[in-house]
Design an enzyme around this catalytic site. Structure first.
Site, mmCIF file in Angstrom:
data_model
loop_
_atom_site.group_PDB
_atom_site.id
_atom_site.type_symbol
_atom_site.label_atom_id
_atom_site.label_comp_id
_atom_site.label_asym_id
_atom_site.label_seq_id
_atom_site.Cartn_x
_atom_site.Cartn_y
_atom_site.Cartn_z
ATOM 1 N N GLY A 15 0.833 -1.205 0.000
ATOM 2 C CA GLY A 15 0.000 0.000 0.000
ATOM 3 C C GLY A 15 0.860 1.244 0.000
ATOM 4 N N GLY A 18 0.122 9.066 2.080
ATOM 5 C CA GLY A 18 0.815 10.340 2.112
ATOM 6 C C GLY A 18 2.045 10.319 2.991
ATOM 7 C CB ALA A 20 4.889 5.343 5.109
ATOM 8 C CB VAL A 22 3.337 -0.668 3.523
ATOM 9 C CG1 VAL A 22 3.623 -1.944 4.315
ATOM 10 C CG2 VAL A 22 3.019 0.482 4.474
ATOM 11 C CE LYS A 37 3.878 1.916 8.219
ATOM 12 N NZ LYS A 37 2.768 2.261 7.310
ATOM 13 C CG ASP A 130 -4.071 8.422 11.036
ATOM 14 O OD1 ASP A 130 -5.265 8.762 10.914
ATOM 15 O OD2 ASP A 130 -3.348 8.177 10.061
#
Length: 510
Positions: A15, A18, A20, A22, A37, A130
């Site tokens: 994935g 904004g 990082a 992965v 990451k 988050d």
């Protein structure tokens, strides 16, 4: 040729966001797949980032919990900082929510596991900042894990350095205090967990908007949607849990994430059709006022038109469904806060869902009182701020009265302000926690009364305000009040002030 970062061999991209990117990578040393990451290279140009990155990585690595994605390693490769974590093949909660909403039983299971992990982190002073479905990952057995602890904090510190902003997070799951840029604690994560709970049980987010700022404003200002409108098959108590988890004020939320999860179990226990495991904690049942009794099933019994209800106050006989006595207006029926079924006031438990009515109504009143106190404090803070600004404004205008060129304009403004100014200054003299500010308000009232430009009506209003200020607990403030009262027209209003003081004492019963 296989791309490598450190000793890790990159296999595929998992994935990208904004903050990082992965990758799924292979660790030849331990012969296992890992999640790698990679953080933005430009972070290394910021002062002290390496030290902060190492500190946060070590902090997150120290979070040893069965539901927190473990950090195996961290480092830097050709100016590129990276973290190495356990690889979880079961996808994210976002992936699973695309299929459908979760059953209540499965939601309870997942919530208990996530709540325990959050409380562990909060106990060590680590806030996620988050929390969202993208950061909840599943292993091959379907057990959930929380990922990315500490990453949001690094992003927050970076934003503070580069832009001065501290609003970092995902708008759809952001707490009101985070959106306002206020200091955060674990209750901000609990709000985000409440949003996730709402989405798991309904398949929809509680708020939607066309822009991120619009979404943020809804979290700050809009009422919490009723979850039962989207999924009426849920236990009625789910709305109380959502309302508390997503309360606008942090002090109105659950104190811990586990308390939220336990409350969810308690609500489910009232519905025999839901077979989720019971929890050992009784604290949530006490807080929510729920009692583990078998709920009545089937339709409610039909009420005969001949059934009556006797008013406990005046003894008047009323039709059974009457909510207030037709003779003395005493309340005869109350709605259950969980399922909204009408119950007689003397019922101890709801006739439909079995909830403990007295405890629930008591808890409801406590939350209402807490909200009133919170709003009162906010109102007081606004008044104090307005009073400080007003004192500065009045001080400048009074000085302008002594300048011939500015006198007329200053007098016009004073005539517009004077009535409301006296009222506000009189109020804050009694509520301001700062004795120096109260002292300043008293002196300013005295200066207003001392100006020859003002009529006796204004002097009388100031006198009344100063008499009220005689109740101030600080002796120095009271002495200043006495001096100002004596100065008003050379003591002309002293007798009047004594009269007012006597009237105040009489009304108070002194």
């Amino acid at each position: 040729m296989t791309m490598k970062i450190g000793r890790y061999e990159i296999k595929s991209e998992i994935g990208r966001g904004g903050m990082a990117t992965v990758y799924r990578a292979y660790d030849p040393h331990f012969q296992r797949d890992v999640a790698l990451k990679i953080l933005p290279r430009e972070l290394l140009h910021e002062q002290n980032f390496r030290a902060r990155f190492e500190r946060e990585a070590k902090t997150v690595a120290a979070l040893e919990h069965s539901a927190i994605v473990p950090v195996y390693d961290f480092g830097e490769e050709n100016g590129q900082p990276y973290l190495v974590m356990r690889f979880l093949p079961g996808g994210s909660l976002t992936d699973r929510l695309k299929e459908d909403h979760f059953s209540f039983t499965e939601t309870v299971r997942i919530m208990h596991r996530l709540a325990s992990a959050l409380d562990e982190a909060h106990g060590l002073g680590v806030i996620h900042r988050d929390l969202k479905p993208d950061n909840i990952l599943f292993d091959q057995r379907g057990d959930p894990f929380i990922a990315d602890f500490g990453i949001a904090k690094l992003s927050e510190e970076r934003s503070t350095v580069t832009t001065g902003s501290i609003i970092i997070g995902t708008p759809a799951y952001m707490s009101p205090e985070q959106a306002n840029g206020n200091e955060l604690d674990g209750r901000s994560d609990i709000y985000s967990l409440g949003v996730i709970l709402f989405e798991m049980l309904t398949g929809k987010k509680p708020y939607s908007a066309n822009t991120p700022i619009g979404l943020i404003m809804q979290h700050i200002t809009q009422p919490i949607p009723n979850i039962l409108d989207l999924n009426p098959n849920l236990p009625a108590g789910c709305q109380i849990i959502i309302s508390r988890a997503m309360a606008k004020e942090p002090e109105e939320r659950f104190e811990t994430a586990t308390a939220l999860a336990n409350a969810l179990s308690e609500v489910g226990a009232l519905n025999p059709a839901l077979e989720q495991p019971a929890t050992s904690s009784e604290s949530s049942s006490q807080r929510l006022g729920l009692k583990k009794i078998k709920a009545k099933t089937g339709p409610l019994p039909e009420v005969s038109v001949e059934e009556t209800i006797v008013c406990p106050k005046c003894g008047h006989v009323n039709p059974d469904q009457t909510r207030f006595c037709s003779n003395c207006s005493t309340r005869l029926r109350l709605d259950c806060p969980l399922c909204h079924t009408s119950n007689r006031v003397d019922e101890s438990h709801c006739i439909n869902c079995g909830a403990d009515l007295k405890s629930l109504h008591s808890r409801q009143q406590e939350m209402q009182q807490l909200r009133k106190r919170t709003l009162a404090k906010r109102d007081q803070a606004f008044k104090l701020k307005a009073a400080r600004q007003l004192r500065e404004k009045l001080d400048g205008l009074l000085q302008d009265l002594d300048h011939r060129r500015k006198r007329d304009a200053a007098m016009r403004q004073l005539n517009q302000l004077i009535g409301s100014a006296i009222k506000l200054l009189a109020e804050v003299v009694l509520i301001d926690d700062d004795p120096e500010a109260r002292f300043g308000s008293v002196k300013l009232l005295g200066r207003l009364a001392d100006r020859p430009e003002f009529k006796n009506q204004i002097k009388m209003q100031v006198t009344e305000a100063l008499v009220e200020a005689l109740e101030d607990p600080d002796p120095l403030v009271r002495q200043q009040v006495q001096r100002e009262l004596h100065k008003i027209d050379g003591g002309r209003f002293r007798e009047i002030s004594d009269m007012f003081k006597g009237m105040v004492d009489w009304f108070k019963g002194d």
